[in-house]
Design a protein around this motif. Structure first.
Motif, PDB file in Angstrom:
ATOM      1  N   SER A   7       0.826  -1.213   0.000  1.00 15.28           N
ATOM      2  CA  SER A   7       0.000   0.000   0.000  1.00 15.28           C
ATOM      3  C   SER A   7       0.859   1.261   0.000  1.00 15.28           C
ATOM      4  N   VAL A   8       1.886   1.291   0.841  1.00  9.50           N
ATOM      5  CA  VAL A   8       2.755   2.469   0.911  1.00  9.50           C
ATOM      6  C   VAL A   8       3.514   2.639  -0.399  1.00  9.50           C
ATOM      7  N   GLY A   9       4.059   1.562  -0.926  1.00  6.95           N
ATOM      8  CA  GLY A   9       4.803   1.650  -2.186  1.00  6.95           C
ATOM      9  C   GLY A   9       3.941   2.149  -3.331  1.00  6.95           C
ATOM     10  N   GLU A  10       2.719   1.641  -3.430  1.00  5.89           N
ATOM     11  CA  GLU A  10       1.810   2.069  -4.498  1.00  5.89           C
ATOM     12  C   GLU A  10       1.440   3.544  -4.338  1.00  5.89           C
ATOM     13  N   LYS A  11       1.178   3.959  -3.116  1.00  3.67           N
ATOM     14  CA  LYS A  11       0.807   5.358  -2.876  1.00  3.67           C
ATOM     15  C   LYS A  11       2.001   6.283  -3.123  1.00  3.67           C
ATOM     16  N   LEU A  12       3.196   5.874  -2.729  1.00  2.00           N
ATOM     17  CA  LEU A  12       4.391   6.678  -3.011  1.00  2.00           C
ATOM     18  C   LEU A  12       4.585   6.837  -4.511  1.00  2.00           C
ATOM     19  N   GLY A  13       4.177   5.833  -5.269  1.00  2.00           N
ATOM     20  CA  GLY A  13       4.290   5.895  -6.721  1.00  2.00           C
ATOM     21  C   GLY A  13       3.476   7.007  -7.345  1.00  2.00           C
ATOM     22  N   THR A  14       2.476   7.496  -6.637  1.00  2.00           N
ATOM     23  CA  THR A  14       1.633   8.575  -7.170  1.00  2.00           C
ATOM     24  C   THR A  14       2.263   9.950  -6.990  1.00  2.00           C
ATOM     25  N   LEU A  15       3.376  10.025  -6.258  1.00  2.00           N
ATOM     26  CA  LEU A  15       3.997  11.322  -5.993  1.00  2.00           C
ATOM     27  C   LEU A  15       4.642  11.930  -7.229  1.00  2.00           C
ATOM     28  N   GLY A  16       5.060  11.100  -8.159  1.00  2.00           N
ATOM     29  CA  GLY A  16       5.695  11.624  -9.362  1.00  2.00           C
ATOM     30  C   GLY A  16       7.193  11.725  -9.242  1.00  2.00           C
ATOM     31  N   ALA A  17       7.714  11.993  -8.070  1.00  2.00           N
ATOM     32  CA  ALA A  17       9.161  12.082  -7.849  1.00  2.00           C
ATOM     33  C   ALA A  17       9.732  10.691  -7.585  1.00  2.00           C
TER      34      ALA A  17
END
Length: 160
Positions: A7-17
């Motif tokens: 969940s954290v990895g997928e959500k971090l993926g939305t940051l763009g950076a």
């Protein structure tokens, strides 16, 4: 742990950076193997470890910690000045550790993987909040560091 990391990895993926996430699985080889094989977002570099003997070094390198409320982890995180998101606790013996983190202001208690991910991303997007929690963690950690030194001195005195 597996659901939280994904969940954290997928959500971090939305940051763009480009971001990095380290996961320490302890002796849970099944979770370690799953996470190593998982297809992560292209902008998220994930380092997955099993049991490590240098957890203090991993904490010093981190921006924040997601952990259950183990007393050693909480003490080490505060000594390192690490904002801490508590994801769970053992009933009875670790419940007070959750309240300690929250009351001292250096973290939150969030038990659901999706909410953990959302909270971590919110923290990452708010440097002022991260800095404030880090300062509060370090203040709490100063007490733990002093206690460690006192224990060492007392043991040394006992051995003399």
């Amino acid at each position: 742990l597996q659901k939280i990391a994904v969940s954290v990895g997928e959500k971090l993926g939305t940051l763009g950076a480009d971001v990095q996430m380290a996961v320490v699985c302890g002796k849970n080889e099944q979770v370690r193997d799953f996470l190593r094989a998982h297809a992560w977002p292209h902008n998220v570099n994930v380092v997955v470890n099993g049991f490590v003997q240098n957890m203090d070094e991993w904490m010093i390198a981190a921006d924040c910690l997601v952990s259950k409320a183990g007393p050693g982890s909480i003490a080490e995180a505060s000594i390192a000045g690490l904002p801490t998101l508590v994801s769970g606790f053992l009933p009875g013996q670790e419940r007070g550790n959750v309240q300690y983190v929250v009351d001292k202001g250096f973290g939150e208690y969030v038990p659901e993987p999706e909410r953990i991910a959302k909270t971590i991303v919110e923290w990452m997007q708010n440097p002022a909040k991260m800095a404030a929690m880090s300062k509060l963690a370090a203040e709490a950690g100063a007490m733990h560091a002093q206690a460690t030194k006192t224990i060492a001195r007392e043991i040394a005195a006992f051995l003399d």
